[in-house]
Design a protein around this motif. Structure first.
Motif, mmCIF file in Angstrom:
data_model
loop_
_atom_site.group_PDB
_atom_site.id
_atom_site.type_symbol
_atom_site.label_atom_id
_atom_site.label_comp_id
_atom_site.label_asym_id
_atom_site.label_seq_id
_atom_site.Cartn_x
_atom_site.Cartn_y
_atom_site.Cartn_z
ATOM 1 N N VAL A 1 23.723 -18.071 -38.609
ATOM 2 C CA VAL A 1 24.495 -17.516 -37.499
ATOM 3 C C VAL A 1 24.867 -18.642 -36.542
ATOM 4 N N HIS A 2 26.129 -18.689 -36.148
ATOM 5 C CA HIS A 2 26.582 -19.669 -35.155
ATOM 6 C C HIS A 2 27.206 -18.924 -33.983
ATOM 7 N N PHE A 3 26.813 -19.283 -32.770
ATOM 8 C CA PHE A 3 27.367 -18.614 -31.591
ATOM 9 C C PHE A 3 27.872 -19.642 -30.584
ATOM 10 N N THR A 4 28.790 -19.209 -29.754
ATOM 11 C CA THR A 4 29.321 -20.040 -28.675
ATOM 12 C C THR A 4 29.245 -19.259 -27.368
ATOM 13 N N VAL A 5 28.972 -19.961 -26.282
ATOM 14 C CA VAL A 5 28.878 -19.334 -24.966
ATOM 15 C C VAL A 5 30.155 -19.639 -24.186
ATOM 16 N N PRO A 6 30.912 -18.634 -23.780
ATOM 17 C CA PRO A 6 32.146 -18.899 -23.023
ATOM 18 C C PRO A 6 31.842 -19.565 -21.692
ATOM 19 N N ASN A 7 32.764 -20.409 -21.257
ATOM 20 C CA ASN A 7 32.589 -21.122 -19.990
ATOM 21 C C ASN A 7 32.390 -20.184 -18.816
ATOM 22 N N SER A 8 33.016 -19.008 -18.889
ATOM 23 C CA SER A 8 32.933 -18.066 -17.767
ATOM 24 C C SER A 8 31.526 -17.529 -17.549
ATOM 25 N N LEU A 9 30.665 -17.625 -18.571
ATOM 26 C CA LEU A 9 29.279 -17.199 -18.418
ATOM 27 C C LEU A 9 28.333 -18.368 -18.160
ATOM 28 N N GLN A 10 28.821 -19.566 -18.317
ATOM 29 C CA GLN A 10 27.991 -20.738 -18.057
ATOM 30 C C GLN A 10 27.891 -21.045 -16.563
ATOM 31 N N ILE A 11 29.024 -20.966 -15.884
ATOM 32 C CA ILE A 11 29.073 -21.227 -14.443
ATOM 33 C C ILE A 11 29.918 -20.128 -13.802
ATOM 34 N N VAL A 12 29.361 -19.458 -12.797
ATOM 35 C CA VAL A 12 30.046 -18.354 -12.122
ATOM 36 C C VAL A 12 30.259 -18.728 -10.667
ATOM 37 N N ALA A 13 31.512 -18.716 -10.236
ATOM 38 C CA ALA A 13 31.868 -19.074 -8.854
ATOM 39 C C ALA A 13 31.297 -20.440 -8.484
ATOM 40 N N GLY A 14 31.326 -21.352 -9.439
ATOM 41 C CA GLY A 14 30.844 -22.705 -9.207
ATOM 42 C C GLY A 14 29.338 -22.866 -9.281
#
Length: 242
Positions: A173-186
């Protein structure tokens, strides 16, 4: 402002592995430790002729020590043990485009395969991610995640599922984390605890199933998370089966 680890990688590993996850130890190069348990019901393996559907309930906890810059998880890989079976192709599915337009409410109701919640922090501000597990078809699954603080963000964490041709595992299984969930409002997000339940739905009892238990009566598994710093952390474990 301190930066924190986002352990969203755990979503792909936990929701797809039809095993009980034992406590894991992060690599020595990382100040972050990860411990997790899961219950599998029923816990007796099925057979190839008669796979047995299971319901997974996953609980996890992350602890990072030291006043250091914490890396963000950007992607990861998970090895699913022999004896695990993913049947996403048998049931209604939802596309990334549909999720992006309106979330799980726009998907076929019977494509919803689980749910979850967590305790997280955006610096010092508490936030509780809510997760909906959505079937993406024969080789994909989505973990639709909604955060309310420090700003409302909703996005899918996609995972691709491929059979392991090497024969050591059932699936990779390979997954990726979207940027929008990595940093929120900076603000980088840290997830302290997570609880996810997957499978066991009346309309998809064998969405995740088991087909065998090894002769040593243990399922082995492994996973690796890719970090924003360029490194990675891995864990390996096994759990009893019968």
């Amino acid at each position: 402002m301190r930066k924190y680890l986002i352990p969203t990688a755990a979503l792909g590993a936990l929701a797809l592995a039809a095993v009980e996850v034992a406590p894991t130890i992060a690599q020595s190069s990382s100040p972050t430790t990860f411990s997790a348990t899961a219950t599998v019901s029923p816990n007796k393996a099925g057979t190839k002729a008669r796979p047995k559907g299971v319901k997974l309930t996953f609980n996890a906890k992350w602890v990072t020590t030291g006043d250091v810059e914490h890396p963000i998880i950007t992607a990861g890989d998970v090895n699913i043990p022999k004896g695990g079976l993913y049947n996403g192709g048998k049931f209604p599915s939802c596309s990334a485009a549909t999720l992006g337009r309106g979330g799980p409410s726009k998907c076929p109701p019977k494509s919803i395969m689980g749910s979850g919640t967590g305790v997280a922090r955006a610096d010092t501000v508490p936030t509780t991610p809510k997760i909906t597990v959505v079937n993406g078809g024969k080789d994909r699954i989505y973990f639709w995640t909604v955060l309310q603080n420090p700003a409302r963000v909703a996005a899918a964490v996609p995972a691709t599922i491929k059979k392991d041709t090497s024969g050591k595992w059932s699936y990779k299984v390979h997954f990726t984390v979207p940027n929008s969930l990595q940093i929120v409002a900076g603000v980088p997000i840290t997830l302290d605890t997570l609880r996810v339940t997957l499978g066991g739905k009346s309309w998809a009892k064998d969405y995740v199933a088991t087909t065998s238990c090894p002769s040593n009566r243990r399922w082995a598994y492994s996973a690796t998370a890719t970090l924003s710093t360029g490194g990675s952390v891995s864990y390996n474990g096994s759990t009893p089966c019968k």
